[in-house]
Design a protein around this motif. Sequence first.
Motif, PDB file in Angstrom:
ATOM      1  N   UNK A  30      49.051  42.371  18.766  1.00  0.00           N
ATOM      2  CA  UNK A  30      49.978  41.878  17.748  1.00  0.00           C
ATOM      3  C   UNK A  30      50.541  40.513  18.139  1.00  0.00           C
ATOM      4  N   UNK A  31      50.985  40.361  19.383  1.00  0.00           N
ATOM      5  CA  UNK A  31      51.615  39.107  19.821  1.00  0.00           C
ATOM      6  C   UNK A  31      50.629  37.943  19.782  1.00  0.00           C
ATOM      7  N   UNK A  35      51.177  34.719  17.412  1.00  0.00           N
ATOM      8  CA  UNK A  35      51.230  33.372  17.982  1.00  0.00           C
ATOM      9  C   UNK A  35      50.127  32.482  17.426  1.00  0.00           C
ATOM     10  N   UNK A  36      48.948  33.028  17.225  1.00  0.00           N
ATOM     11  CA  UNK A  36      47.837  32.262  16.671  1.00  0.00           C
ATOM     12  C   UNK A  36      48.146  31.817  15.242  1.00  0.00           C
ATOM     13  N   UNK A  37      48.745  32.714  14.470  1.00  0.00           N
ATOM     14  CA  UNK A  37      49.080  32.405  13.075  1.00  0.00           C
ATOM     15  C   UNK A  37      50.356  31.576  12.953  1.00  0.00           C
ATOM     16  N   UNK A  38      51.138  31.517  14.043  1.00  0.00           N
ATOM     17  CA  UNK A  38      52.421  30.812  14.053  1.00  0.00           C
ATOM     18  C   UNK A  38      53.356  31.321  12.961  1.00  0.00           C
ATOM     19  N   UNK A  39      53.514  32.673  12.939  1.00  0.00           N
ATOM     20  CA  UNK A  39      54.434  33.323  12.007  1.00  0.00           C
ATOM     21  C   UNK A  39      55.385  34.198  12.806  1.00  0.00           C
ATOM     22  N   UNK A  40      56.450  34.639  12.158  1.00  0.00           N
ATOM     23  CA  UNK A  40      57.416  35.525  12.806  1.00  0.00           C
ATOM     24  C   UNK A  40      56.870  36.953  12.857  1.00  0.00           C
ATOM     25  N   UNK A  41      57.501  37.770  13.698  1.00  0.00           N
ATOM     26  CA  UNK A  41      57.144  39.188  13.753  1.00  0.00           C
ATOM     27  C   UNK A  41      57.273  39.826  12.374  1.00  0.00           C
ATOM     28  N   UNK A  42      58.366  39.517  11.683  1.00  0.00           N
ATOM     29  CA  UNK A  42      58.625  40.121  10.379  1.00  0.00           C
ATOM     30  C   UNK A  42      57.555  39.721   9.360  1.00  0.00           C
ATOM     31  N   UNK A  43      57.172  38.450   9.365  1.00  0.00           N
ATOM     32  CA  UNK A  43      56.152  37.990   8.427  1.00  0.00           C
ATOM     33  C   UNK A  43      54.820  38.673   8.707  1.00  0.00           C
ATOM     34  N   UNK A  46      54.912  42.357   7.663  1.00  0.00           N
ATOM     35  CA  UNK A  46      54.843  42.509   6.199  1.00  0.00           C
ATOM     36  C   UNK A  46      53.395  42.424   5.716  1.00  0.00           C
ATOM     37  N   UNK A  47      52.667  41.434   6.193  1.00  0.00           N
ATOM     38  CA  UNK A  47      51.281  41.266   5.760  1.00  0.00           C
ATOM     39  C   UNK A  47      50.388  42.382   6.298  1.00  0.00           C
ATOM     40  N   UNK A  48      50.644  42.828   7.528  1.00  0.00           N
ATOM     41  CA  UNK A  48      49.869  43.929   8.081  1.00  0.00           C
ATOM     42  C   UNK A  48      50.118  45.222   7.311  1.00  0.00           C
ATOM     43  N   UNK A  74      50.894  46.724  20.575  1.00  0.00           N
ATOM     44  CA  UNK A  74      50.287  47.144  19.321  1.00  0.00           C
ATOM     45  C   UNK A  74      48.970  46.405  19.171  1.00  0.00           C
ATOM     46  N   UNK A  75      47.890  47.185  19.065  1.00  0.00           N
ATOM     47  CA  UNK A  75      46.550  46.641  18.884  1.00  0.00           C
ATOM     48  C   UNK A  75      46.144  46.823  17.432  1.00  0.00           C
ATOM     49  N   UNK A  76      45.576  45.781  16.848  1.00  0.00           N
ATOM     50  CA  UNK A  76      45.210  45.781  15.436  1.00  0.00           C
ATOM     51  C   UNK A  76      43.712  45.589  15.290  1.00  0.00           C
TER      52      UNK A  76
END
Length: 104
Positions: A30-31, A35-43, A46-48, A74-76
């Motif tokens: 998850x992290x 970091x790759x997408x440069x988005x917040x945890x919350x963002x 939400x998309x996941x 968390x592995x996705x």
Amino acid sequence: MAEARFDETIHAPVRLRICGLLRPVDDLDFAVLRDTLEVSDATLSKHLKTLAAAGYVSSRKAASAERGDARQITWLSLTKTGRSAFAAHVRALQEIAGSARPLD
């Protein structure tokens, strides 16, 4: 080869990028994805959640050998359904873009 099918769920820019990053791997932390997408945890969450509700992404929690504490990672991963939907969506985008013709 996947039949072309435009998918509104995948097409949102962040979700499209999530699927693109998950496609070539078995799973991703998850992290690292955040970091790759440069988005917040919350963002990202939400998309996941949207992708998971469609059956496109699955997640699992596991301890990390590199961590000295009890926190889990968390592995996705893309599900089989998610991989098929992503391939069909990419094919639809290629058709829309007229991939047989060079872009100017």
